[in-house]
Design a protein around this motif. Structure first.
Motif: not given
Length: 251
Positions: A106-112, A114-121, A149-152, A212-216
């Motif tokens: 859940x944490x890994x999927x949530x990170x991707x 909720x954060x990583x996918x929007x972050x890359x865009x 991203x969350x819905x997908x 650094x934002x990604x590391x946080x």
């Protein structure tokens, strides 16, 4: 799952989120704040060269200490509560995983999602990057990408579960991941591009700030997954009593 367990997991999720917030706070202070200071220095030098400096309402020292701690810890507390409730829903529904594995997934999927996918865009930008007049539009686009991203991700999980009986778990998971990546690619292509980085802004500073934002976020999500998984495991699968303790309880 009964209401007592849900309430207990909610409390443990908030505690784990708070503890993960402390870890993220350390990373933010040590890695993120120096880059923020450098970006603010660039902004101030640029403003002074144009003679349009602004009055500082809150001191930088207060922002980088008490303000930073308050924001991250409150975020971690709320994040942990929401993730704890999501864990209650996901446990037993995404596969035959125990509490620790479910929390980690859940944490890994949530990170991707909720954060990583929007972050890359729409990656994070330091102060002095971005036009003040477009902040509302940029914020809307970022949260739209997050929701998509969350819905997908939820749709991909459902697809994988439905395909598992016919394709097998491995193939069904691969199809779901490919479908998620393809749908995210379409969303990237459809949503508008935002590029407001000044030409004279140091590229190395921008890159270091984004790392650094990604590391946080990685620290927050991974810390929560490990801590909450441990707490949930102890609650839902308590260790059996030892023989002397069992005899003492019987007496």
């Amino acid at each position: 799952m009964n209401s007592v367990s849900v309430r207990s997991l909610l409390v443990r999720g908030m505690l784990a989120g708070l503890a993960a917030g402390v870890l993220a706070l350390v990373v933010a202070y040590l890695l993120g704040e120096p880059h923020v200071d450098a970006a603010i220095g660039f902004e101030e030098a640029h403003a002074h060269s144009h003679g349009d400096g602004e009055v500082e309402l809150v001191s930088r020292s207060l922002q980088s200490t008490l303000g930073l701690a308050t924001g991250i810890l409150l975020y971690g507390l709320a994040f942990g509560g929401i993730a704890g409730l999501a864990f209650c829903f996901a446990l037993g529904r995404i596969g035959r995983f125990g509490p620790r594995a479910t929390a980690a997934l859940l944490s890994g999927a949530g990170l991707v999602a909720v954060y990583v996918v929007p972050f890359l865009k729409y990656p994070a930008n330091p102060p002095s990057v971005g036009e003040p007049d477009t902040i509302g539009r940029r914020t809307t686009l970022y949260f739209l990408m997050m929701v998509l991203s969350v819905l997908l991700a939820v749709a991909a999980t459902i697809l994988g579960r439905r395909l598992a009986p016919s394709l097998g778990n491995w193939n069904a998971t691969a199809v779901a991941i490919v479908g998620f990546v393809a749908a995210v690619g379409v969303a990237y292509a459809v949503l508008p591009v935002v590029d407001e980085v000044p030409e004279d802004f140091p590229a190395s500073l921008l890159w270091q700030f984004r790392l650094s934002a990604l590391a946080i976020q990685v620290t927050l999500w991974s810390g929560f997954g490990l801590l909450f998984g441990h707490l949930a495991e102890r609650l839902l699968n308590p260790a059996p009593a030892t023989a002397p303790a069992a005899r003492a309880a019987a007496v």
